[in-house]
Design an enzyme around this catalytic site. Sequence first.
Site, PDB file in Angstrom:
ATOM      1  N   LYS A  22       1.063  -1.062  -0.047  1.00 30.48           N
ATOM      2  CA  LYS A  22      -0.466  -0.074  -0.259  1.00 30.48           C
ATOM      3  C   LYS A  22       0.983   1.429  -0.274  1.00 30.48           C
ATOM      4  O   LYS A  22      -0.010   1.959  -1.109  1.00 30.48           O
ATOM      5  CB  LYS A  22      -1.064   0.115   1.096  1.00 30.48           C
ATOM      6  CG  LYS A  22      -1.185   1.331   1.671  1.00 30.48           C
ATOM      7  CD  LYS A  22      -1.937   1.284   2.693  1.00 30.48           C
ATOM      8  CE  LYS A  22      -1.736   1.277   4.034  1.00 30.48           C
ATOM      9  NZ  LYS A  22      -1.603   3.323   3.809  1.00 30.48           N
ATOM     10  N   ASN A  23       1.817   1.618   1.142  1.00 30.72           N
ATOM     11  CA  ASN A  23       3.102   2.181   1.158  1.00 30.72           C
ATOM     12  C   ASN A  23       3.058   2.795  -0.630  1.00 30.72           C
ATOM     13  O   ASN A  23       4.303   3.566   0.046  1.00 30.72           O
ATOM     14  CB  ASN A  23       3.452   2.421   2.117  1.00 30.72           C
ATOM     15  CG  ASN A  23       2.478   3.104   3.442  1.00 30.72           C
ATOM     16  OD1 ASN A  23       1.415   2.653   3.305  1.00 30.72           O
ATOM     17  ND2 ASN A  23       3.139   3.156   4.552  1.00 30.72           N
ATOM     18  N   CYS A 116      -5.248  13.347  12.555  1.00 26.81           N
ATOM     19  CA  CYS A 116      -5.237  11.630  12.388  1.00 26.81           C
ATOM     20  C   CYS A 116      -5.180  12.047  14.283  1.00 26.81           C
ATOM     21  O   CYS A 116      -4.567  11.673  14.869  1.00 26.81           O
ATOM     22  CB  CYS A 116      -4.590  11.318  11.530  1.00 26.81           C
ATOM     23  SG  CYS A 116      -3.579   9.978  11.915  1.00 26.81           S
ATOM     24  N   ARG A 121       1.301  15.145  13.455  1.00 27.62           N
ATOM     25  CA  ARG A 121       1.131  14.891  11.307  1.00 27.62           C
ATOM     26  C   ARG A 121       1.019  16.266  10.431  1.00 27.62           C
ATOM     27  O   ARG A 121       0.360  16.605   9.487  1.00 27.62           O
ATOM     28  CB  ARG A 121       0.439  13.832  10.999  1.00 27.62           C
ATOM     29  CG  ARG A 121       0.073  12.638  11.349  1.00 27.62           C
ATOM     30  CD  ARG A 121      -0.569  11.736  11.017  1.00 27.62           C
ATOM     31  NE  ARG A 121       0.344  11.074   9.458  1.00 27.62           N
ATOM     32  CZ  ARG A 121       0.521   9.594   9.554  1.00 27.62           C
ATOM     33  NH1 ARG A 121      -0.985   9.584   9.656  1.00 27.62           N
ATOM     34  NH2 ARG A 121       1.287   9.115   8.595  1.00 27.62           N
ATOM     35  N   PRO A 122       2.401  16.848  10.718  1.00 22.44           N
ATOM     36  CA  PRO A 122       2.499  18.125  10.147  1.00 22.44           C
ATOM     37  C   PRO A 122       2.977  18.554   8.455  1.00 22.44           C
ATOM     38  O   PRO A 122       3.546  16.360   8.113  1.00 22.44           O
ATOM     39  CB  PRO A 122       3.257  18.871  10.970  1.00 22.44           C
ATOM     40  CG  PRO A 122       3.998  18.213  11.591  1.00 22.44           C
ATOM     41  CD  PRO A 122       3.397  16.431  11.982  1.00 22.44           C
ATOM     42  N   ASP A 124       5.588  20.473   7.379  1.00 23.25           N
ATOM     43  CA  ASP A 124       6.523  21.447   7.274  1.00 23.25           C
ATOM     44  C   ASP A 124       7.740  21.194   6.689  1.00 23.25           C
ATOM     45  O   ASP A 124       8.308  21.711   5.746  1.00 23.25           O
ATOM     46  CB  ASP A 124       6.689  21.413   8.738  1.00 23.25           C
ATOM     47  CG  ASP A 124       7.383  20.767  10.047  1.00 23.25           C
ATOM     48  OD1 ASP A 124       7.163  19.900  10.019  1.00 23.25           O
ATOM     49  OD2 ASP A 124       8.595  20.757  10.407  1.00 23.25           O
ATOM     50  N   LEU A 125       7.542  19.812   6.510  1.00 22.10           N
ATOM     51  CA  LEU A 125       9.293  18.822   6.118  1.00 22.10           C
ATOM     52  C   LEU A 125       9.181  18.839   4.604  1.00 22.10           C
ATOM     53  O   LEU A 125       9.810  19.649   3.702  1.00 22.10           O
ATOM     54  CB  LEU A 125       9.565  17.712   6.521  1.00 22.10           C
ATOM     55  CG  LEU A 125      10.015  17.344   8.030  1.00 22.10           C
ATOM     56  CD1 LEU A 125      10.058  16.456   8.414  1.00 22.10           C
ATOM     57  CD2 LEU A 125      10.823  18.074   8.254  1.00 22.10           C
ATOM     58  N   ASP A 307       4.081   1.255  12.653  1.00 20.42           N
ATOM     59  CA  ASP A 307       3.054  -0.011  11.587  1.00 20.42           C
ATOM     60  C   ASP A 307       3.413  -0.735  12.063  1.00 20.42           C
ATOM     61  O   ASP A 307       2.058  -2.242  12.015  1.00 20.42           O
ATOM     62  CB  ASP A 307       3.282  -0.233   9.699  1.00 20.42           C
ATOM     63  CG  ASP A 307       2.890   1.788   9.624  1.00 20.42           C
ATOM     64  OD1 ASP A 307       2.594   2.938  10.180  1.00 20.42           O
ATOM     65  OD2 ASP A 307       2.900   2.078   8.202  1.00 20.42           O
ATOM     66  N   ARG A 399      -8.632  -0.250   4.646  1.00 21.52           N
ATOM     67  CA  ARG A 399      -7.803   0.906   4.295  1.00 21.52           C
ATOM     68  C   ARG A 399      -6.179   0.096   3.417  1.00 21.52           C
ATOM     69  O   ARG A 399      -5.684   0.300   2.852  1.00 21.52           O
ATOM     70  CB  ARG A 399      -7.548   1.769   4.936  1.00 21.52           C
ATOM     71  CG  ARG A 399      -9.249   3.128   5.390  1.00 21.52           C
ATOM     72  CD  ARG A 399      -8.114   4.231   6.080  1.00 21.52           C
ATOM     73  NE  ARG A 399      -6.743   4.526   5.661  1.00 21.52           N
ATOM     74  CZ  ARG A 399      -5.926   4.763   6.455  1.00 21.52           C
ATOM     75  NH1 ARG A 399      -6.135   5.344   7.920  1.00 21.52           N
ATOM     76  NH2 ARG A 399      -4.727   5.136   5.137  1.00 21.52           N
TER      77      ARG A 399
HETATM   78  C1  UD1 Z   1       4.647   7.231   5.980  1.00 19.95           C
HETATM   79  C2  UD1 Z   1       3.468   6.425   5.698  1.00 19.95           C
HETATM   80  C3  UD1 Z   1       3.142   5.559   7.267  1.00 19.95           C
HETATM   81  C4  UD1 Z   1       3.751   5.538   8.569  1.00 19.95           C
HETATM   82  C5  UD1 Z   1       4.592   6.571   8.901  1.00 19.95           C
HETATM   83  C6  UD1 Z   1       6.169   6.814   9.382  1.00 19.95           C
HETATM   84  C7  UD1 Z   1       2.225   5.964   3.842  1.00 19.95           C
HETATM   85  C8  UD1 Z   1       1.266   6.118   3.576  1.00 19.95           C
HETATM   86  N1  UD1 Z   1       2.453   6.430   5.299  1.00 19.95           N
HETATM   87  O1  UD1 Z   1       3.528   8.164   6.663  1.00 19.95           O
HETATM   88  O2  UD1 Z   1       2.029   4.450   7.712  1.00 19.95           O
HETATM   89  O3  UD1 Z   1       3.206   5.209  10.118  1.00 19.95           O
HETATM   90  O4  UD1 Z   1       5.275   6.604   7.083  1.00 19.95           O
HETATM   91  O5  UD1 Z   1       6.827   5.255   9.237  1.00 19.95           O
HETATM   92  O6  UD1 Z   1       3.537   5.776   3.242  1.00 19.95           O
HETATM   93  N2  UD1 Z   1       6.602  15.080  10.652  1.00 19.95           N
HETATM   94  C9  UD1 Z   1       6.997  16.523  10.833  1.00 19.95           C
HETATM   95  N3  UD1 Z   1       6.950  17.300   9.776  1.00 19.95           N
HETATM   96  C10 UD1 Z   1       7.013  16.707   8.362  1.00 19.95           C
HETATM   97  C11 UD1 Z   1       6.321  15.165   8.210  1.00 19.95           C
HETATM   98  C12 UD1 Z   1       5.788  14.562   8.881  1.00 19.95           C
HETATM   99  O7  UD1 Z   1       7.093  16.790  11.765  1.00 19.95           O
HETATM  100  O8  UD1 Z   1       6.941  17.522   7.632  1.00 19.95           O
HETATM  101  C13 UD1 Z   1       6.921  14.177  11.475  1.00 19.95           C
HETATM  102  C14 UD1 Z   1       6.096  12.648  11.663  1.00 19.95           C
HETATM  103  O9  UD1 Z   1       4.808  13.707  12.377  1.00 19.95           O
HETATM  104  C15 UD1 Z   1       6.318  11.914  12.110  1.00 19.95           C
HETATM  105  C16 UD1 Z   1       7.687  11.370  11.848  1.00 19.95           C
HETATM  106  O10 UD1 Z   1       8.064  13.258  11.292  1.00 19.95           O
HETATM  107  O11 UD1 Z   1       6.453  12.378  13.786  1.00 19.95           O
HETATM  108  C17 UD1 Z   1       7.448  10.221  10.406  1.00 19.95           C
HETATM  109  O12 UD1 Z   1       6.468  10.547  10.074  1.00 19.95           O
HETATM  110  P1  UD1 Z   1       6.705  10.949   8.594  1.00 19.95           P
HETATM  111  O13 UD1 Z   1       7.321   9.743   8.269  1.00 19.95           O
HETATM  112  O14 UD1 Z   1       6.393  11.591   8.004  1.00 19.95           O
HETATM  113  O15 UD1 Z   1       4.955   9.173   7.499  1.00 19.95           O
HETATM  114  P2  UD1 Z   1       4.022   9.456   6.288  1.00 19.95           P
HETATM  115  O16 UD1 Z   1       5.115   9.795   6.084  1.00 19.95           O
HETATM  116  O17 UD1 Z   1       2.918  10.553   6.016  1.00 19.95           O
END
Ligand code: UD1
Length: 420
Positions: A22-23, A116, A121-122, A124-125, A307, A399
């Site tokens: 899925k991912n 969620c 889940r920001p 910003d990156l 996960d 999902r």
């Molecule tokens: C993806 C996976 C999800 C998995 C997660 C972590 C998909 C569709 N989803 O989610 O199943 O649980 O990786 O392995 O592939 N963060 C920031 N700023 C940002 C983005 C993220 O601070 O802009 C933080 C998040 O809050 C979290 C960490 O970085 O604490 C990791 O999140 P991230 O790897 O971005 O998760 P996703 O890519 O959304």
Amino acid sequence: MDKLIINGGCPLKGEVRISGSKNATLPILAATLLTDETCVIRNVPRLLDTHTMVKLLKSLGKRVDWDKDRIIVMSNGPVNPVADYKLVSTMRGSICVLGPLLTKLGEAKVSLPGGCVIGVRPVDLHQKGIEALGAKVTTEGGYILARAKKLKGARVYLAGASGPSVLGTANIMMAATLAQGETIIECAACEPEVEELANFLNEMGARIRGHGSPRIVIQGVKRLHGADYRMCFDRIEGGTFVLLAAMARANFVIRDIDYSQLTALDDVLGHIGVRVQAERNLVRVKAPKVLKPFSITTYPYPGFPTDLQAQYTAIMSLTNGVSVIRDTVFPDRFMHIAELSRMGARIRREGGSAIVEGVKALSGAPVTASDLRASAALVMAGLVAKGRTEIRRVYHLDRGYENIDKKLIDLGACISREKE
Ligand code: UD1
């Protein structure tokens, strides 16, 4: 909405096949926006999240044919740069259309996905990355607006307080494929799904190297072409079935699994007394009568995956001691604790950790699924508990787990689905 009814304790045996990832599917479908040519994606899982991404591609102007596990994405006139709130809010993975739309069209308007139950889940990156490539980014009315006539390659450090971002890395990598010059992503996510996306992009004519490592280098190219690609297996679905086999002391065969992507899980299983026999794409699990407790901390890949944290918490509720489960990736991802406790588990939360005191048995109860992986943990608990478990709001499960009822019934589980 559906609910699952499980009568626990039915012996599980036979064979289960793991579906496509899925991912990996979600960003790869988003990547088809980078070309006007036709892309064929195979071994795609039929999941609610895949449907949502297909709907999003159609709403952006693509034509999509979906036959069994094969999706064909074709051009259908000009692509529009607006990813609507209604679709993006149902699935966070939709954020990965931002990079492709921006780099291909010079502009993108993508709804902010919102929070969620597993945390804030920001994004910003994602924003920092595209700004580094020269985009002008603003937020208006709940949407990210990004503009850049032509993105320019740059060096981007892409980790936040909780480490690298998987979809952030995917977004910037996709944006950089059509940028001018070289982009270097430092502290990139190393998840196999990022590697899979890079392989797909390279098949489309991109020039990416270093994927799978924390330093990804992308040489921008003028255009990308269509590709025909076969998706890898879902390592989280695979890991869930490995944990289920151990928890249920079942020795069913797990097929179409790449166990080399589950090294952290394999190490942990050794500590709790479980032996795993893995050869090619096939795994068998042998668990002792009594499982030992073992504490874990989740980390980005190749660490123990967040996960699989909820599923591991479920298995730790049936050991002969105490374990501590810490989630550094999503420190609030503990909604399953209250529900597992309703089934007799002894778990308490302390900050970003769950303290699990093993019990001898769980008992069936009515419970509510809060998110995708928490649902899987409840299904596992229900399958080994004494008596009847009713799991409400199982759409979360749909999902991320393809044909889960059928796969479990084929293994011998007593499980059925009813409308609530
Ligand atoms: C993806 C996976 C999800 C998995 C997660 C972590 C998909 C569709 N989803 O989610 O199943 O649980 O990786 O392995 O592939 N963060 C920031 N700023 C940002 C983005 C993220 O601070 O802009 C933080 C998040 O809050 C979290 C960490 O970085 O604490 C990791 O999140 P991230 O790897 O971005 O998760 P996703 O890519 O959304």
